[in-house]
Design a protein around this motif. Structure first.
Motif, PDB file in Angstrom:
ATOM      1  N   PHE A  14      48.082  27.155 -23.916  1.00 39.83           N
ATOM      2  CA  PHE A  14      47.916  26.166 -25.188  1.00 39.83           C
ATOM      3  C   PHE A  14      48.280  27.145 -26.472  1.00 39.83           C
ATOM      4  O   PHE A  14      48.725  26.211 -27.320  1.00 39.83           O
ATOM      5  CB  PHE A  14      46.561  25.654 -25.241  1.00 39.83           C
ATOM      6  N   VAL A  15      48.085  28.664 -26.159  1.00 39.58           N
ATOM      7  CA  VAL A  15      48.396  29.131 -27.405  1.00 39.58           C
ATOM      8  C   VAL A  15      49.738  28.881 -27.848  1.00 39.58           C
ATOM      9  O   VAL A  15      50.219  29.097 -28.864  1.00 39.58           O
ATOM     10  CB  VAL A  15      47.980  30.610 -27.112  1.00 39.58           C
ATOM     11  N   LEU A  16      50.737  28.976 -27.050  1.00 41.65           N
ATOM     12  CA  LEU A  16      52.096  28.788 -27.185  1.00 41.65           C
ATOM     13  C   LEU A  16      52.356  27.694 -28.113  1.00 41.65           C
ATOM     14  O   LEU A  16      53.296  27.639 -29.077  1.00 41.65           O
ATOM     15  CB  LEU A  16      52.991  28.721 -25.907  1.00 41.65           C
ATOM     16  N   LEU A  17      52.015  26.506 -27.815  1.00 38.13           N
ATOM     17  CA  LEU A  17      52.116  25.170 -28.548  1.00 38.13           C
ATOM     18  C   LEU A  17      51.470  25.542 -29.859  1.00 38.13           C
ATOM     19  O   LEU A  17      52.015  24.805 -30.781  1.00 38.13           O
ATOM     20  CB  LEU A  17      51.614  24.088 -27.864  1.00 38.13           C
ATOM     21  N   PHE A  18      50.114  25.892 -29.896  1.00 36.74           N
ATOM     22  CA  PHE A  18      49.662  26.292 -31.178  1.00 36.74           C
ATOM     23  C   PHE A  18      50.325  27.186 -32.080  1.00 36.74           C
ATOM     24  O   PHE A  18      50.204  26.940 -33.401  1.00 36.74           O
ATOM     25  CB  PHE A  18      48.209  26.903 -30.869  1.00 36.74           C
ATOM     26  N   ALA A  56      61.015  18.853 -18.486  1.00 33.49           N
ATOM     27  CA  ALA A  56      61.295  20.467 -17.819  1.00 33.49           C
ATOM     28  C   ALA A  56      59.921  20.883 -17.175  1.00 33.49           C
ATOM     29  O   ALA A  56      59.821  21.529 -16.398  1.00 33.49           O
ATOM     30  CB  ALA A  56      61.524  21.372 -18.922  1.00 33.49           C
ATOM     31  N   PHE A  57      58.864  20.394 -17.939  1.00 33.80           N
ATOM     32  CA  PHE A  57      57.693  20.936 -17.359  1.00 33.80           C
ATOM     33  C   PHE A  57      57.235  20.184 -16.036  1.00 33.80           C
ATOM     34  O   PHE A  57      56.703  20.939 -15.097  1.00 33.80           O
ATOM     35  CB  PHE A  57      56.335  20.317 -18.447  1.00 33.80           C
ATOM     36  N   LEU A  58      57.636  18.974 -15.485  1.00 29.40           N
ATOM     37  CA  LEU A  58      57.487  18.334 -14.496  1.00 29.40           C
ATOM     38  C   LEU A  58      58.541  18.618 -13.563  1.00 29.40           C
ATOM     39  O   LEU A  58      58.279  18.322 -12.216  1.00 29.40           O
ATOM     40  CB  LEU A  58      57.417  16.985 -14.718  1.00 29.40           C
ATOM     41  N   LEU A  59      59.509  19.686 -13.769  1.00 29.61           N
ATOM     42  CA  LEU A  59      60.623  19.792 -12.682  1.00 29.61           C
ATOM     43  C   LEU A  59      59.931  20.699 -11.747  1.00 29.61           C
ATOM     44  O   LEU A  59      59.407  21.866 -12.118  1.00 29.61           O
ATOM     45  CB  LEU A  59      61.681  20.523 -13.421  1.00 29.61           C
ATOM     46  N   PRO A  60      60.149  20.467 -10.332  1.00 33.53           N
ATOM     47  CA  PRO A  60      59.494  21.411  -9.436  1.00 33.53           C
ATOM     48  C   PRO A  60      60.366  22.557  -9.156  1.00 33.53           C
ATOM     49  O   PRO A  60      61.293  22.948  -8.209  1.00 33.53           O
ATOM     50  CB  PRO A  60      59.417  20.580  -8.192  1.00 33.53           C
ATOM     51  N   LEU A  61      60.382  23.445 -10.159  1.00 30.46           N
ATOM     52  CA  LEU A  61      61.464  24.662 -10.354  1.00 30.46           C
ATOM     53  C   LEU A  61      61.387  25.672  -9.150  1.00 30.46           C
ATOM     54  O   LEU A  61      62.491  25.873  -8.734  1.00 30.46           O
ATOM     55  CB  LEU A  61      61.183  25.223 -11.729  1.00 30.46           C
ATOM     56  N   ARG A  62      59.887  26.114  -8.859  1.00 33.44           N
ATOM     57  CA  ARG A  62      59.796  27.076  -7.898  1.00 33.44           C
ATOM     58  C   ARG A  62      60.392  26.638  -6.487  1.00 33.44           C
ATOM     59  O   ARG A  62      61.140  27.112  -5.667  1.00 33.44           O
ATOM     60  CB  ARG A  62      58.393  27.384  -7.560  1.00 33.44           C
ATOM     61  N   GLU A  63      60.075  25.364  -6.133  1.00 34.97           N
ATOM     62  CA  GLU A  63      60.818  24.650  -4.888  1.00 34.97           C
ATOM     63  C   GLU A  63      62.113  24.529  -4.833  1.00 34.97           C
ATOM     64  O   GLU A  63      62.589  24.485  -3.721  1.00 34.97           O
ATOM     65  CB  GLU A  63      59.853  23.153  -4.757  1.00 34.97           C
ATOM     66  N   TYR A  64      62.696  24.339  -5.999  1.00 34.03           N
ATOM     67  CA  TYR A  64      64.214  24.213  -6.047  1.00 34.03           C
ATOM     68  C   TYR A  64      64.980  25.226  -6.700  1.00 34.03           C
ATOM     69  O   TYR A  64      65.905  25.094  -7.228  1.00 34.03           O
ATOM     70  CB  TYR A  64      64.627  22.654  -6.499  1.00 34.03           C
ATOM     71  N   SER A 339      69.523  23.185 -30.889  1.00 29.69           N
ATOM     72  CA  SER A 339      68.636  24.330 -30.907  1.00 29.69           C
ATOM     73  C   SER A 339      67.313  24.355 -30.559  1.00 29.69           C
ATOM     74  O   SER A 339      66.547  24.652 -29.674  1.00 29.69           O
ATOM     75  CB  SER A 339      69.049  25.191 -32.011  1.00 29.69           C
ATOM     76  N   PHE A 340      66.868  23.078 -31.104  1.00 32.69           N
ATOM     77  CA  PHE A 340      65.193  22.840 -30.921  1.00 32.69           C
ATOM     78  C   PHE A 340      65.022  22.295 -29.797  1.00 32.69           C
ATOM     79  O   PHE A 340      64.339  22.729 -29.099  1.00 32.69           O
ATOM     80  CB  PHE A 340      64.978  21.715 -32.180  1.00 32.69           C
ATOM     81  N   VAL A 341      66.003  21.435 -29.192  1.00 30.69           N
ATOM     82  CA  VAL A 341      65.917  20.804 -27.886  1.00 30.69           C
ATOM     83  C   VAL A 341      66.089  22.075 -26.690  1.00 30.69           C
ATOM     84  O   VAL A 341      65.313  21.983 -25.814  1.00 30.69           O
ATOM     85  CB  VAL A 341      66.834  19.675 -27.498  1.00 30.69           C
ATOM     86  N   ASN A 342      66.838  22.882 -26.863  1.00 29.54           N
ATOM     87  CA  ASN A 342      67.019  23.931 -26.074  1.00 29.54           C
ATOM     88  C   ASN A 342      65.865  24.769 -25.898  1.00 29.54           C
ATOM     89  O   ASN A 342      65.481  25.087 -24.790  1.00 29.54           O
ATOM     90  CB  ASN A 342      68.318  24.949 -26.525  1.00 29.54           C
ATOM     91  N   PHE A 343      65.244  25.003 -27.109  1.00 24.97           N
ATOM     92  CA  PHE A 343      63.879  25.857 -27.057  1.00 24.97           C
ATOM     93  C   PHE A 343      62.859  25.000 -26.236  1.00 24.97           C
ATOM     94  O   PHE A 343      62.062  25.608 -25.494  1.00 24.97           O
ATOM     95  CB  PHE A 343      63.758  26.272 -28.338  1.00 24.97           C
ATOM     96  N   MET A 344      62.916  23.905 -26.548  1.00 21.46           N
ATOM     97  CA  MET A 344      61.702  23.056 -25.992  1.00 21.46           C
ATOM     98  C   MET A 344      61.958  22.995 -24.410  1.00 21.46           C
ATOM     99  O   MET A 344      60.883  22.869 -23.692  1.00 21.46           O
ATOM    100  CB  MET A 344      61.614  21.585 -26.752  1.00 21.46           C
ATOM    101  N   ILE A 345      63.067  22.809 -23.964  1.00 21.01           N
ATOM    102  CA  ILE A 345      63.364  22.741 -22.532  1.00 21.01           C
ATOM    103  C   ILE A 345      62.903  24.207 -21.866  1.00 21.01           C
ATOM    104  O   ILE A 345      62.208  24.211 -20.780  1.00 21.01           O
ATOM    105  CB  ILE A 345      64.978  22.558 -22.331  1.00 21.01           C
ATOM    106  N   LEU A 346      63.343  25.297 -22.695  1.00 26.33           N
ATOM    107  CA  LEU A 346      62.828  26.472 -22.192  1.00 26.33           C
ATOM    108  C   LEU A 346      61.297  26.677 -21.993  1.00 26.33           C
ATOM    109  O   LEU A 346      60.661  27.431 -21.172  1.00 26.33           O
ATOM    110  CB  LEU A 346      63.513  27.728 -23.112  1.00 26.33           C
ATOM    111  N   LEU A 350      58.837  27.453 -18.848  1.00 30.55           N
ATOM    112  CA  LEU A 350      57.841  28.253 -19.043  1.00 30.55           C
ATOM    113  C   LEU A 350      56.451  27.739 -18.789  1.00 30.55           C
ATOM    114  O   LEU A 350      55.653  28.440 -17.778  1.00 30.55           O
ATOM    115  CB  LEU A 350      58.083  29.142 -20.102  1.00 30.55           C
ATOM    116  N   GLU A 351      56.148  26.914 -19.287  1.00 34.31           N
ATOM    117  CA  GLU A 351      54.804  26.285 -19.252  1.00 34.31           C
ATOM    118  C   GLU A 351      54.746  25.801 -17.642  1.00 34.31           C
ATOM    119  O   GLU A 351      53.515  25.785 -17.095  1.00 34.31           O
ATOM    120  CB  GLU A 351      54.719  24.946 -19.980  1.00 34.31           C
ATOM    121  N   HIS A 352      55.603  25.360 -16.848  1.00 32.81           N
ATOM    122  CA  HIS A 352      55.896  24.757 -15.722  1.00 32.81           C
ATOM    123  C   HIS A 352      55.286  26.121 -14.773  1.00 32.81           C
ATOM    124  O   HIS A 352      54.382  26.018 -13.979  1.00 32.81           O
ATOM    125  CB  HIS A 352      56.911  24.247 -15.143  1.00 32.81           C
ATOM    126  N   LEU A 353      55.981  26.896 -15.016  1.00 34.34           N
ATOM    127  CA  LEU A 353      55.908  28.250 -14.330  1.00 34.34           C
ATOM    128  C   LEU A 353      54.537  28.823 -14.158  1.00 34.34           C
ATOM    129  O   LEU A 353      53.951  29.339 -13.211  1.00 34.34           O
ATOM    130  CB  LEU A 353      57.126  29.411 -14.714  1.00 34.34           C
TER     131      LEU A 353
END
Length: 367
Positions: A14-18, A56-64, A339-346, A350-353
């Protein structure tokens, strides 16, 4: 079910979003001061950005994770196709037209998440030994860094290419490379720099460097410095911010938004903004040291911190005349969507991980 598991909230950062939200709110306030229509468009970009964050948060990144090389090479194909099918704007061929529409995409922008994930994938699969990577591993990773650098610099888009270079080798420097390799590269770079300037840079890139080194800065930088100086210690009210209101300051909502910010909020405001960025960068950097052994998440967090630091440093240095003028936005602050959308995807990745980290902390089948 995974989306109501309490452990998600336990590991969610949550600190990241704040730290991100104040930048967004302050940015939109400044943009509205200059142009209310742009401020409304920026809100649309915010909505798209947060949708991209949750996807991006809901993507099963580790599994795929095994799909990451394919994503990387698909983006390399897009960069290669720019040279053949690319659309030119302002003398640079950086865009691809989307068939049957009037829209274009810039492959160098959408390549950044794929680049960071590929770095994380390679380092996770081949962690550095105690003494750091040797020449063989270093050259292997360098291939994945230098290939997009060459393709993007050729467009030409040297700014984006250099940012990828800084991220790639910045991550390797922190993760660990044998010091003899860095010493050798430093000597080679000093010897090859004059040749690179003479034969590799385009004329407009040389002019930017010459303007930067000249005694008198360019018109844009002059106006930016005047705006910053006129802000004083505490800044000016909106109606007295004449550099922007009378349109002396160019691109006040984008490339030179920092100059307008200082004109409005002064030296104290500038210090507060830089401290906010510093907290965000250090917070991301701290994740690297907290998650020992999880190289994938470590590299993603470290890459994002380098990306924000590089963008911020170049943009602010440019506005005060300490760097050549390049089209590098102030991250999460300048007007614009890509640029903003790119950062939000990243941030979403990260939040998913982080949030779903428990799935391999408590269940070894998910490593």
């Amino acid at each position: 079910m995974f989306w109501i598991d309490r452990r998600i909230l336990t590991h969610f950062d949550f600190v990241l979003l704040f730290l991100i939200l104040p930048l967004m709110l302050l940015s939109n306030y400044l943009i509205a001061d200059v142009n209310t229509l742009l401020a409304k468009k920026q809100i649309v970009y915010y909505i798209v950005g947060f949708i991209a964050f949750f996807v991006a948060f809901l993507l099963p990144l580790r599994e795929y994770r095994w799909l990451i090389p394919a994503i990387y090479w698909f983006n390399i194909l897009l960069l290669l196709s720019v040279d053949i099918f690319g659309v030119s704007k302002l003398g640079a061929k950086r865009w691809l037209a989307i068939p049957f529409t009037h829209f274009t995409i810039q492959p160098s922008e959408i390549f950044k998440p794929a680049f960071i994930l590929m770095l994380a994938y390679i380092i996770q699969n081949n962690p550095p030994p105690k003494e750091g990577y040797g020449w063989r591993d270093f050259l292997k990773i360098s291939f994945y860094i230098l290939l997009p650098f060459i393709l993007i610099a050729k467009e030409p888009d040297l700014g984006t290419a250099m940012i990828l270079l800084i991220i790639g080798y910045g991550v390797l420097f922190v993760v660990g490379v044998n010091w003899k390799i860095w010493a050798t590269l430093a000597v080679l770079a000093s010897l090859l720099a004059p040749l690179s300037y003479k034969y590799l840079l385009h004329d407009y890139q040389k002019r930017r460097i010459q303007d930067f080194l000249s005694e008198k800065p360019s018109y844009h930088v002059q106006q930016s410095i005047i705006a910053i100086g006129s802000g004083g210690l505490s800044g000016k009210p909106t109606e007295e911010a004449t550099q922007t209101k009378l349109r002396f300051l160019p691109i006040a909502t984008s490339d030179f938004i920092f100059a307008y910010y200082v004109e409005r909020f002064g030296f104290f405001g500038a210090v507060a903004l830089v401290l906010l960025y510093a907290l965000l960068i250090l917070h991301l950097f701290s994740i690297y040291f907290k998650l020992k052994g999880d190289f994938f998440t470590q590299v993603v967090a470290l890459s994002i911190s380098f990306l924000i630091f590089t963008y911020m440093s170049i943009n602010i240095a440019m506005t005060i005349g300490l760097a050549p003028v390049v089209g590098v936005p102030l991250p999460l602050f300048s007007y614009g969507g890509s640029s903003f959308v790119n950062f939000m995807i990243l941030f979403g990745l990260l939040e998913h991980l982080l949030a779903f980290r428990y799935r391999f902390l408590y269940n070894s089948t998910h490593i």
